[in-house]
Design an enzyme around this catalytic site. Structure first.
Site, PDB file in Angstrom:
ATOM      1  CD  GLN A 112       9.870   2.817  25.401  1.00  0.00           C
ATOM      2  OE1 GLN A 112       9.760   3.850  24.752  1.00  0.00           O
ATOM      3  NE2 GLN A 112      11.050   2.242  25.610  1.00  0.00           N
TER       4      GLN A 112
ATOM      5  CG  LEU B  13       9.199  12.404  34.448  1.00  0.00           C
ATOM      6  CD1 LEU B  13      10.452  13.211  34.124  1.00  0.00           C
ATOM      7  CD2 LEU B  13       9.022  12.276  35.959  1.00  0.00           C
TER       8      LEU B  13
ATOM      9  N   GLY C  72      12.474  10.946  30.100  1.00  0.00           N
ATOM     10  CA  GLY C  72      12.595  11.570  28.797  1.00  0.00           C
ATOM     11  C   GLY C  72      13.220  12.947  28.805  1.00  0.00           C
TER      12      GLY C  72
ATOM     13  NE  ARG D 166      10.829  17.184  34.933  1.00  0.00           N
ATOM     14  CZ  ARG D 166       9.814  16.928  34.143  1.00  0.00           C
ATOM     15  NH1 ARG D 166       9.965  16.879  32.833  1.00  0.00           N
ATOM     16  NH2 ARG D 166       8.605  16.728  34.637  1.00  0.00           N
TER      17      ARG D 166
ATOM     18  NE  ARG E 200       3.136   4.782  18.108  1.00  0.00           N
ATOM     19  CZ  ARG E 200       2.252   5.179  19.031  1.00  0.00           C
ATOM     20  NH1 ARG E 200       1.194   4.432  19.287  1.00  0.00           N
ATOM     21  NH2 ARG E 200       2.426   6.304  19.682  1.00  0.00           N
TER      22      ARG E 200
ATOM     23  CE1 TYR F 290      11.925   8.406  19.836  1.00  0.00           C
ATOM     24  CE2 TYR F 290      13.720   7.677  21.240  1.00  0.00           C
ATOM     25  CZ  TYR F 290      12.382   7.671  20.915  1.00  0.00           C
ATOM     26  OH  TYR F 290      11.503   6.932  21.675  1.00  0.00           O
TER      27      TYR F 290
END
Length: 325
Positions: A185, A236, A289, A295, A134, A62
């Protein structure tokens, strides 16, 4: 009010909502992070804590490692934070480098190397949960199990999970482990319905029109059967249904219904999107996220509303853009 989720026996209890740290650390470039980035991370983290979030989700990639580094700086600013949260990170995706192009790497040596690098960036001694980011076509379950045992024995990782794996891959990996996988996830929500469509389209001609969905056949059921916590990324739907206007005309019906239900229940549109996921009997844990504190706080509305069965199905059908079989 929804209760905290026991991810698995002996796993730290986690909140019904998780916070995804992908948006922390500044831009996806190799410029150094700044104190302003730490300020931003602190504002997002405090907003998440305000709505009861205790699970914080990272990955080594990230913002090219800056998300973890900034969170490490936040731990130094807020020394009590580490003891208040369940810390999760991922490894296994490698970008192009001197050794080769983009690839997945779940070799034992790389897993250990990646975890140790994450711990240095985070400035902590242990990950509560490590996710394999992954599926790697070259992965060998026995090698992964050995790496996990090594990390656990060293006190560097407590529990192992996966991300973006289907039922067959989890079963294949799980046979080599001496303790259960605790998390899977995957992308799931009104913007990505394939894991749910895999069940509703089974034995119907719609399956031919939705071949991608069938790749997920049995995945939700496998997780429920084996006590694997399902976490939903992109919960979202990247704003497709919560904005004032639909980004795609095909989303207009779903967007309109989300707004209608938000007004009916007196909650935010984010609350409706997440409540839809949390209605599922798998006790899905949405991963927030957004890095926008307002938000993030709006997502807390999901804990204040329970959709009816007709409302759940109306949203499902509107988002999928086709009548149910």
């Amino acid at each position: 009010m929804r209760h905290a989720l026991p991810l698995q026996q002996h796993v730290p209890t986690a909140s019904p909502l998780a916070y995804g740290c992908m948006g922390l650390g500044g831009h996806w470039d190799h410029n150094p992070w700044t104190e302003a980035d730490v300020d931003h991370a602190q504002a997002a983290t405090e907003a998440a804590l305000e709505i009861g979030v205790t699970l914080f989700d990272h990955a080594d990639i990230y913002t090219f490692g800056k998300a973890e580094s900034v969170f490490g700086a936040l731990f130094r600013r807020m020394p009590s934070l580490r003891d208040r949260i369940v810390l999760q990170s991922k490894c296994g995706i490698r970008f192009a480098d001197d050794e080769g192009g983009k690839r997945y790497d779940l070799s034992g040596g790389y897993i250990v190397q990646a975890v140790e690098a994450s711990l240095r960036r985070l400035g902590t001694e242990k990950l509560d949960i490590l996710l394999l980011h992954r599926p790697d076509p070259l992965m060998q379950p026995d090698e992964i199990a050995e790496a996990f045992q090594r990390l656990r024995a060293a006190g560097k990782v407590s529990h192992l999970g996966v991300s973006n794996m289907n039922a067959g891959q989890m079963a294949w990996l799980g046979r080599a482990l001496d303790q259960p996988l605790v998390v899977n996830q995957l992308e799931l929500g009104l913007g990505h319905l394939e894991p749910i469509d895999a069940g509703t389209c089974f034995n119907d001609r719609q399956a031919g029109a939705r071949p991608g969905a069938l790749a997920w056949a049995g995945t939700l059921e496998h997780c429920q059967q084996h006590g694997i916590q399902l976490q939903a990324w992109a919960a979202l739907a990247r704003g497709r249904f919560s904005g004032d206007t639909a980004q795609d005309p095909a989303d207009e019906a779903g967007r309109a219904l989300v707004h209608q239900l938000a007004q009916k229940h007196g909650v935010s549109t984010e609350g409706i999107l997440l409540a839809w996921l949390m209605k599922h009997p798998a006790r899905i844990q949405p991963v927030i996220g957004s890095a926008n504190p307002a938000r993030i706080r709006a997502c807390g509305d999901a804990l204040r509303v329970t959709l009816s069965r007709p409302e759940w199905y109306a949203l499902y059908e509107a988002a999928r853009g086709a009548a149910l079989p």
